[in-house]
Enzyme design. Structure first.
Site, PDB file in Angstrom:
ATOM      1  N   ASP A   1       8.480   4.076  -9.766  1.00 25.42           N
ATOM      2  CA  ASP A   1       9.219   3.461  -8.708  1.00 25.42           C
ATOM      3  C   ASP A   1      10.827   3.570  -9.203  1.00 25.42           C
ATOM      4  OD1 ASP A   1      10.551   2.429  -6.490  1.00 25.42           O
ATOM      5  OD2 ASP A   1       9.066   1.499  -5.935  1.00 25.42           O
TER       6      ASP A   1
ATOM      7  N   GLY B   1       0.802  -1.341  -0.114  1.00 21.89           N
ATOM      8  CA  GLY B   1       0.106   0.110   0.097  1.00 21.89           C
ATOM      9  C   GLY B   1       0.801   1.042  -0.047  1.00 21.89           C
TER      10      GLY B   1
ATOM     11  N   ASP C   1       3.936  -4.885  -7.693  1.00 29.18           N
ATOM     12  CA  ASP C   1       3.376  -3.470  -7.240  1.00 29.18           C
ATOM     13  C   ASP C   1       4.059  -2.214  -7.901  1.00 29.18           C
ATOM     14  OD1 ASP C   1       5.597  -4.462  -5.361  1.00 29.18           O
ATOM     15  OD2 ASP C   1       5.497  -2.476  -4.845  1.00 29.18           O
TER      16      ASP C   1
HETATM   17  P1  AMP Z   1       8.905   1.111  -2.528  1.00 29.06           P
HETATM   18  O1  AMP Z   1      10.360   0.653  -2.400  1.00 29.06           O
HETATM   19  O2  AMP Z   1       9.258   2.406  -2.536  1.00 29.06           O
HETATM   20  O3  AMP Z   1       8.264   0.561  -3.633  1.00 29.06           O
HETATM   21  O4  AMP Z   1       8.221   0.707  -1.181  1.00 29.06           O
HETATM   22  C1  AMP Z   1       7.734  -0.605  -0.978  1.00 29.06           C
HETATM   23  C2  AMP Z   1       6.564  -0.499   0.003  1.00 29.06           C
HETATM   24  O5  AMP Z   1       6.986   0.030   1.287  1.00 29.06           O
HETATM   25  C3  AMP Z   1       5.398   0.489  -0.343  1.00 29.06           C
HETATM   26  O6  AMP Z   1       4.312  -0.321  -0.046  1.00 29.06           O
HETATM   27  C4  AMP Z   1       5.771   1.603   0.275  1.00 29.06           C
HETATM   28  O7  AMP Z   1       4.432   2.472   0.421  1.00 29.06           O
HETATM   29  C5  AMP Z   1       6.269   1.293   1.482  1.00 29.06           C
HETATM   30  N1  AMP Z   1       7.098   2.257   2.112  1.00 29.06           N
HETATM   31  C6  AMP Z   1       8.620   2.354   1.500  1.00 29.06           C
HETATM   32  N2  AMP Z   1       9.275   3.363   2.238  1.00 29.06           N
HETATM   33  C7  AMP Z   1       8.358   3.711   3.464  1.00 29.06           C
HETATM   34  C8  AMP Z   1       8.606   4.818   4.329  1.00 29.06           C
HETATM   35  N3  AMP Z   1       9.659   5.408   4.614  1.00 29.06           N
HETATM   36  N4  AMP Z   1       7.344   4.884   5.427  1.00 29.06           N
HETATM   37  C9  AMP Z   1       6.430   4.003   5.106  1.00 29.06           C
HETATM   38  N5  AMP Z   1       6.212   3.188   4.072  1.00 29.06           N
HETATM   39  C10 AMP Z   1       7.374   3.001   3.123  1.00 29.06           C
HETATM   40 MG    MG Z   2       7.153   0.783  -5.170  1.00 28.10          MG
END
Ligand code: AMP
Ligand code: MG
Length: 484
Positions: A261, A91, A251
């Site tokens: 991303d 999410g 995702d």
């Molecule tokens: P990402 O690597 O940016 O695709 O993130 C993977 C998952 O972790 C996604 O569900 C993001 O919303 C969540 N996420 C990544 N970084 C953070 C953060 N600093 N705080 C909260 N959720 C995060």
């Molecule tokens: Mg992502």
């Protein structure tokens, strides 16, 4: 649907018409002292927003997530996904969807603030982002757009005046991401896992109306096919410029076919099909050469989520999905080969073309050639065969192939120039720009880099300096990071 605000906002909040399972309403999470670092004027203009107004105090408050613009709303989207092969509930853990901006041309784009605070999907995360990675996303997404590759864009980056704990205390930042939607394969996986038939139908109908309005209502197989085509074309485009996404989790694969991303992505300098930059990709699952195959794997997960929509009878649904999935590798190959033909100035099709392309890639690998510069030198007729005898034999086969087509040298050169970027977002350049910006508050290096990257096929004098490949010692060991 709201009327146009003074700043130019005109929102549709269509995502909220979906069942509530798919999102959570969230309140803005104010930050201390927001300061504008970058404003992407051309994106602002496309969106119908006033750049001047966005630069004003009220605009900056909006870009920092301190205030929801008129007509907007605040939600975080639910999704799930296979991360490195494992299914997880995810999410928007640190992103706030403000709404869908309706542009003066009538297109709809999600406006999403990334790094704006915790959401119900944050799990253990702090919901924040730091300046370096947000600027990195800005630079590389602009480069992708310049290359003509579908991508989310960055409207702005602001700092928050707050510090975020990572490897030390770093400047907090919020980036405004613009996407034709944030619907992902993982949104469908979420629906299949936690929703019922009605919700899965609602999501598919919504996605089809938003991205593939040409499809007949209920043509879910047609929907799958369209998404597959876009993915095949997108991944082929990545391969053609040496882009390594780095985290092709389900995702991070969009229904729209946009690249999303920009955490661990990077462009390859020296051609090596096994290249991986991501610090956590120890097995090389998302290496350059694996990207097309992973694209197919991800599509299989997407098809699984859609199965109940294909046919009531599960066995029949699986057959239908398989029939479609079988087409992926040929589809990808077609996009890739036609792109490679263009890179080599080939107009028609000959049966030996694939072998010709492979022959070049083999020599490039063998001689550790720079990916971008090899094609650039071929375009300019500057590949020095005396210095690089490994290319001699291949070069003469290529010349013979060119000789068998009627196209003029001029049109060959034209085709090659628009298919082979002179500049890419080279890692050492991106790092230099980020260092100047984050450590020294000097944004000029980044601005110059972005200006050049916006027009990568120009072959202008200004670009020459940016074409220089880094030495092998700089390239080796370059590491990138997720979710920073
Ligand atoms: P990402 O690597 O940016 O695709 O993130 C993977 C998952 O972790 C996604 O569900 C993001 O919303 C969540 N996420 C990544 N970084 C953070 C953060 N600093 N705080 C909260 N959720 C995060
Ligand atoms: Mg992502």
């Amino acid at each position: 649907m709201s009327k146009v605000s003074e700043m130019g906002w005109k929102f549709d909040n269509s995502y909220e018409s979906l069942p509530e399972l798919f999102f959570s309403k969230i309140e803005p999470n104010p930050v201390e002292t927001p300061k504008l670092i970058v404003l992407n004027e051309s994106v602002a203009e496309e969106l119908g927003l006033s750049a001047d107004a966005l630069r004003g105090a009220d605009g900056i408050r909006i870009l920092a997530g301190n205030k929801v613009p008129e007509g907007g709303s605040g939600i975080a989207q639910a999704y799930a996904g296979h991360q490195f092969g494992n299914f997880t509930m995810l999410g928007d853990g640190r992103a706030l969807l403000v709404g869908e901006q309706i542009t003066p041309e009538g297109s709809h784009f999600d406006i999403q603030l990334k790094g704006s605070g915790r959401t119900p999907y944050s799990r253990g995360g702090d919901g924040r982002a730091t300046l370096g990675p947000m600027l990195r996303e800005y630079i590389i997404s602009e480069a992708m757009h310049g290359l003509g590759i579908p991508t989310t864009r960055s409207l702005a980056v602001v700092t928050t005046g707050e510090e975020v704990l990572r490897e030390g205390l770093l400047a907090g930042a919020v980036m405004t991401r613009v996407a034709s939607s944030h619907l992902r394969f993982g949104t469908f996986q979420f629906a299949a896992q936690w929703g019922d038939m009605e919700k899965l139908h609602a999501l598919a109908n919504y996605a089809m109306k938003r991205h593939y309005p040409e499809l007949e209502a209920g043509d879910y197989l047609g929907f799958f096919r369209k998404v597959m085509e876009r993915q095949a074309e997108l991944i082929a485009k990545w391969q053609l410029v040496g882009f390594i996404h780095g985290v092709m989790n389900t995702d991070n694969m969009t229904i729209s076919g946009e690249t999303i991303d920009y955490g661990p992505c990077a462009f390859m300098d020296v051609y090596d099909p096994a290249t991986v930059f991501s610090s956590i990709d120890a097995q090389g699952r998302y290496s350059y050469e694996n990207q097309p195959r992973i694209g197919g794997w991800n599509l299989a997960r997407f098809a699984e989520a859609l199965l109940p929509l294909f046919d009531e009878d599960q066995k029949r649904a699986i057959e239908l999905a398989q029939e479609e999935l079988y087409k992926f590798s040929d589809l990808y190959k077609e996009f890739w080969l036609s792109g490679m033909r263009a890179k080599l100035g080939l107009f028609g099709e000959e049966s030996g073309d694939e072998a010709l392309v492979q022959g070049l890639l083999d020599v490039m690998k063998e001689s550790k050639a720079d990916f971008t510069n090899t094609f650039r030198e071929l375009t300019l007729g500057e590949l020095d065969l005396e210095l690089r005898p490994a290319f001699l034999e291949w070069h003469s086969v290529w010349q013979e192939r060119l000789g068998r087509q009627s196209a003029s040298a001029e049109s060959v050169r034209e085709l090659m120039q628009k298919s082979n970027p002179a500049v890419i977002a080279r890692n050492h350049r991106v790092e230099a720009a980020l260092l100047a910006a984050v450590e020294h508050g000097n944004y000029g290096v980044m601005e110059n880099l972005v200006r050049v990257l916006r027009d990568p096929y120009a072959y202008s004098d200004e670009q020459e300096d940016y074409c220089v490949a880094p030495g092998a010692s700089v390239t080796a060991g370059y590491r990138t990071y997720c979710g920073t």
